[in-house]
Design a protein around this motif. Sequence first.
Motif, PDB file in Angstrom:
ATOM      1  N   TYR A 224      33.591  32.950  53.256  1.00  0.00           N
ATOM      2  CA  TYR A 224      33.122  34.310  53.502  1.00  0.00           C
ATOM      3  C   TYR A 224      32.381  34.903  52.310  1.00  0.00           C
ATOM      4  CZ  TYR A 224      35.009  35.200  58.132  1.00  0.00           C
ATOM      5  OH  TYR A 224      35.223  35.195  59.488  1.00  0.00           O
ATOM      6  N   SER A 225      32.819  34.575  51.088  1.00  0.00           N
ATOM      7  CA  SER A 225      32.117  35.140  49.924  1.00  0.00           C
ATOM      8  C   SER A 225      32.358  34.257  48.703  1.00  0.00           C
ATOM      9  CB  SER A 225      32.593  36.563  49.639  1.00  0.00           C
ATOM     10  OG  SER A 225      31.935  37.074  48.476  1.00  0.00           O
ATOM     11  N   PRO A 226      31.454  33.336  48.439  1.00  0.00           N
ATOM     12  CA  PRO A 226      31.596  32.488  47.246  1.00  0.00           C
ATOM     13  C   PRO A 226      31.640  33.305  45.964  1.00  0.00           C
ATOM     14  CG  PRO A 226      29.974  31.562  48.751  1.00  0.00           C
ATOM     15  CD  PRO A 226      30.301  32.929  49.264  1.00  0.00           C
ATOM     16  N   LEU A 227      30.873  34.414  45.919  1.00  0.00           N
ATOM     17  CA  LEU A 227      30.831  35.235  44.709  1.00  0.00           C
ATOM     18  C   LEU A 227      32.189  35.857  44.411  1.00  0.00           C
ATOM     19  CD1 LEU A 227      29.330  36.582  42.373  1.00  0.00           C
ATOM     20  CD2 LEU A 227      28.657  38.417  43.970  1.00  0.00           C
ATOM     21  N   LEU A 228      32.783  36.515  45.423  1.00  0.00           N
ATOM     22  CA  LEU A 228      34.097  37.120  45.213  1.00  0.00           C
ATOM     23  C   LEU A 228      35.166  36.058  44.933  1.00  0.00           C
ATOM     24  CD1 LEU A 228      34.181  39.927  47.943  1.00  0.00           C
ATOM     25  CD2 LEU A 228      33.887  40.192  45.481  1.00  0.00           C
ATOM     26  N   SER A 229      35.017  34.910  45.556  1.00  0.00           N
ATOM     27  CA  SER A 229      35.965  33.821  45.299  1.00  0.00           C
ATOM     28  C   SER A 229      35.886  33.365  43.853  1.00  0.00           C
ATOM     29  CB  SER A 229      35.678  32.640  46.231  1.00  0.00           C
ATOM     30  OG  SER A 229      35.808  33.015  47.577  1.00  0.00           O
ATOM     31  N   LEU A 230      34.665  33.279  43.316  1.00  0.00           N
ATOM     32  CA  LEU A 230      34.481  32.899  41.916  1.00  0.00           C
ATOM     33  C   LEU A 230      35.108  33.924  40.993  1.00  0.00           C
ATOM     34  CD1 LEU A 230      33.262  31.020  39.801  1.00  0.00           C
ATOM     35  CD2 LEU A 230      31.129  32.352  39.974  1.00  0.00           C
ATOM     36  N   VAL A 231      34.907  35.201  41.303  1.00  0.00           N
ATOM     37  CA  VAL A 231      35.522  36.262  40.491  1.00  0.00           C
ATOM     38  C   VAL A 231      37.043  36.149  40.528  1.00  0.00           C
ATOM     39  CG1 VAL A 231      35.835  38.757  40.271  1.00  0.00           C
ATOM     40  CG2 VAL A 231      33.568  37.817  40.781  1.00  0.00           C
ATOM     41  N   LEU A 232      37.566  35.913  41.738  1.00  0.00           N
ATOM     42  CA  LEU A 232      39.024  35.789  41.885  1.00  0.00           C
ATOM     43  C   LEU A 232      39.552  34.631  41.055  1.00  0.00           C
ATOM     44  CD1 LEU A 232      41.640  36.647  43.298  1.00  0.00           C
ATOM     45  CD2 LEU A 232      41.032  35.106  45.175  1.00  0.00           C
ATOM     46  N   VAL A 233      38.848  33.499  41.102  1.00  0.00           N
ATOM     47  CA  VAL A 233      39.294  32.325  40.332  1.00  0.00           C
ATOM     48  C   VAL A 233      39.272  32.629  38.840  1.00  0.00           C
ATOM     49  CG1 VAL A 233      38.643  29.984  39.663  1.00  0.00           C
ATOM     50  CG2 VAL A 233      38.656  30.636  42.075  1.00  0.00           C
ATOM     51  N   LEU A 234      38.208  33.259  38.377  1.00  0.00           N
ATOM     52  CA  LEU A 234      38.089  33.549  36.947  1.00  0.00           C
ATOM     53  C   LEU A 234      39.137  34.555  36.480  1.00  0.00           C
ATOM     54  CD1 LEU A 234      34.195  33.720  36.562  1.00  0.00           C
ATOM     55  CD2 LEU A 234      35.733  31.871  35.875  1.00  0.00           C
ATOM     56  N   LEU A 235      39.457  35.521  37.347  1.00  0.00           N
ATOM     57  CA  LEU A 235      40.432  36.541  36.970  1.00  0.00           C
ATOM     58  C   LEU A 235      41.868  36.030  37.033  1.00  0.00           C
ATOM     59  CD1 LEU A 235      39.075  39.769  38.733  1.00  0.00           C
ATOM     60  CD2 LEU A 235      39.250  39.362  36.276  1.00  0.00           C
ATOM     61  N   PHE A 236      42.160  35.268  38.078  1.00  0.00           N
ATOM     62  CA  PHE A 236      43.562  34.970  38.390  1.00  0.00           C
ATOM     63  C   PHE A 236      44.011  33.591  37.928  1.00  0.00           C
ATOM     64  CE2 PHE A 236      46.898  33.625  41.394  1.00  0.00           C
ATOM     65  CZ  PHE A 236      47.823  34.637  41.171  1.00  0.00           C
ATOM     66  N   LEU A 237      43.155  32.564  38.125  1.00  0.00           N
ATOM     67  CA  LEU A 237      43.606  31.193  37.926  1.00  0.00           C
ATOM     68  C   LEU A 237      44.055  30.885  36.492  1.00  0.00           C
ATOM     69  CD1 LEU A 237      44.087  28.528  39.337  1.00  0.00           C
ATOM     70  CD2 LEU A 237      41.745  27.856  38.776  1.00  0.00           C
ATOM     71  N   PRO A 238      43.265  31.223  35.454  1.00  0.00           N
ATOM     72  CA  PRO A 238      43.711  30.892  34.092  1.00  0.00           C
ATOM     73  C   PRO A 238      45.040  31.547  33.739  1.00  0.00           C
ATOM     74  CG  PRO A 238      41.388  31.453  34.099  1.00  0.00           C
ATOM     75  CD  PRO A 238      41.909  31.842  35.435  1.00  0.00           C
ATOM     76  N   ALA A 239      45.181  32.837  34.121  1.00  0.00           N
ATOM     77  CA  ALA A 239      46.437  33.532  33.809  1.00  0.00           C
ATOM     78  C   ALA A 239      47.603  32.919  34.587  1.00  0.00           C
ATOM     79  CB  ALA A 239      46.300  35.012  34.139  1.00  0.00           C
ATOM     80  N   ALA A 240      47.359  32.563  35.855  1.00  0.00           N
ATOM     81  CA  ALA A 240      48.431  31.970  36.667  1.00  0.00           C
ATOM     82  C   ALA A 240      48.870  30.628  36.089  1.00  0.00           C
ATOM     83  CB  ALA A 240      47.954  31.794  38.106  1.00  0.00           C
ATOM     84  N   VAL A 241      47.910  29.817  35.677  1.00  0.00           N
ATOM     85  CA  VAL A 241      48.245  28.526  35.061  1.00  0.00           C
ATOM     86  C   VAL A 241      49.045  28.741  33.778  1.00  0.00           C
ATOM     87  CG1 VAL A 241      47.292  26.483  33.935  1.00  0.00           C
ATOM     88  CG2 VAL A 241      46.303  27.299  36.090  1.00  0.00           C
ATOM     89  N   GLY A 242      48.657  29.751  32.998  1.00  0.00           N
ATOM     90  CA  GLY A 242      49.387  30.044  31.766  1.00  0.00           C
ATOM     91  C   GLY A 242      50.830  30.435  32.034  1.00  0.00           C
ATOM     92  N   VAL A 243      51.053  31.253  33.079  1.00  0.00           N
ATOM     93  CA  VAL A 243      52.413  31.672  33.419  1.00  0.00           C
ATOM     94  C   VAL A 243      53.251  30.473  33.860  1.00  0.00           C
ATOM     95  CG1 VAL A 243      53.784  33.013  35.051  1.00  0.00           C
ATOM     96  CG2 VAL A 243      51.773  34.035  34.000  1.00  0.00           C
ATOM     97  N   ILE A 244      52.668  29.613  34.697  1.00  0.00           N
ATOM     98  CA  ILE A 244      53.401  28.447  35.192  1.00  0.00           C
ATOM     99  C   ILE A 244      53.751  27.496  34.043  1.00  0.00           C
ATOM    100  CG2 ILE A 244      53.201  26.378  36.628  1.00  0.00           C
ATOM    101  CD1 ILE A 244      51.595  28.054  38.601  1.00  0.00           C
ATOM    102  N   ARG A 245      52.806  27.289  33.119  1.00  0.00           N
ATOM    103  CA  ARG A 245      53.087  26.412  31.980  1.00  0.00           C
ATOM    104  C   ARG A 245      54.172  27.006  31.088  1.00  0.00           C
ATOM    105  NH1 ARG A 245      47.857  23.939  29.117  1.00  0.00           N
ATOM    106  NH2 ARG A 245      49.589  22.853  28.098  1.00  0.00           N
TER     107      ARG A 245
END
Length: 592
Positions: free
Chosen positions: A166-187
């Motif tokens: 539906y929106s590659p742009l918003l998906s990219l923003v979501l990944v950049l905002l959420f994924l690194p922090a989420a990986v850091g929390v899990i580690r």
Amino acid sequence: MAEVRLLADEPDVRGAARCALRHLRPHRRILVLAIMGTIASTASLVAIAPVVGRGVDAVLAHDRTALWVSVALLVVVVLARLLLLRWSEVVLARAGERIVHDLRDLVVERLASAPLRFVEAHRTGDLLRRATGEIADLSLFIREQLPNLLGLALTVVLTTAVLIVYSPLLSLVLVLLFLPAAVGVIRWFNASAKVVFGRQAAADAAMTATFTETLAAGEALVVAGRPGEWVNRFRRDNDELLRASNATVGAQNRLELFNLLEGLATAVLLLLSVWLARAGHLGVGTVVVFVLATRNLFDGMMGLSRLVGELQTAKVGLARLADLLGATEAAQTAAARAVLPSRGELVANGVRFGYAEGDDVLRGVSVRFPAGDRAGLVGSTGSGKTTLAKLLCGLYQPDAGLVTFGGVDLRTVPAAEIRRRIVLVPQQVHIITGTLAENLALAPGEPDRAAMERAVEALGLTEWVAGLSGGLDASVGSRGELLSAGERQLVGLVRAALVDPPVLLLDEATADLDPAVARRLETAVERIRPGRTLIVIAHRQSTIDRLPRRVRLASGLIVAGDVAGVVAGVVDEPGFSVPGQPQNGHVTTDRS
């Protein structure tokens, strides 16, 4: 001392997945059905957002037909979600219970066939925790948490796919905002989880072991006026469990940072979506789909974060189970399938055995018992009599030397075959809660009631059984509390008679009995003996006097016997004659 593989308090969880796959393989068909149902159910949930978005676009376009189609699709999707979710949960729960059922049977089978030395090397409570508690925890996880885990994981994957479409742009923003922090929390969580969850499981097992052991010794503690010792020991282990549990909770609380990450990411995405919609880069329906799908995504991530702790607990439990199964896995080799003769000479040749490294209980013992022999093993407490008896009946394997029956090495014979030929009646006969008949049924071969009655009559114990309330159906109480010590020994003798072994070993059967009960037991022994080899560990002089030959042990060495009884390993100590050996030009024997 032969090496005994000890169980690890905190086994490595990295092998847990391989262990799980090995036990899941027989149930793969029902698991595939359950997973397919879960995929379909999750797809129905994820499809709700696009259907709603389509309806919003229909309203904005004043397209009544498209709106009704969207409503109908929404109803179908919701109903499909409900039905598929319920079906997949039921199928997965059934699969899980089958797996746990088979696993529980396997654990009990392995423990039942495990070497006695392995069982004695571990605390009863630890084995109990692994065989029951760990499996119960695993059953709870499979029944309640595994369906959620699969559903949430698929929700995250499928929702992410919808967002990208539906929106590659918003998906990219979501990944950049959420994924690194989420990986850091899990580690950050994993950095401590590997230690704290294993420590909690070990502390729980230690507490269970302490409770089990002190409960069994409750009478001794009360008689000694030391019940407080039980409370203090339990309190120490309970405090350690509390500290371990607090550390586990602290690790789990790190996952709560997902709430903060969700709030920040949602706020940024809403602002960006509104700006893109006002600029005409996104349709309102797409914004609605993205908002709903993002909500599904974060709900899935939050659910997964809450289940991570449960998953880690299950992995630790599975690792502890795998450790137990690995340590008790019997190597089935062709060499371990020899058959024993129906009669033969029982021989220990150069046998050495110790319970601890460098501390041998038996030191090069060699002794033979010809077929039909009647002999007593005598000696002071701690001389090695019971240990030798357990070696002779194959419960232990010697650290050096060998034990043979009819010339066949017992190490090459399956345990069940040994039990049919050589039976040990221990000083403490194990009694289960139930009736006398149920206890006699523990004898190998699954004897029927008629066989029990014949064995009782053959031993001259008909009057004793008739005197019990209910006869063979008499209740023996919890762990045989309604039976005297002598009556428990009689139960052991009847079990032996049901097997009809060529070799019977009695371990101090009359040591603590009053004379009347001892005479009844000795009479029963006489009647079970015809044609059999009888070896009796005895302290009571009347029992020793009934035996034509005796073998004396002291400090793990044979110091007296007769010509047929000793072949090697004989030492001469002050106060003992050494039979079969020249002394002052004569050969001596030790007979009662």
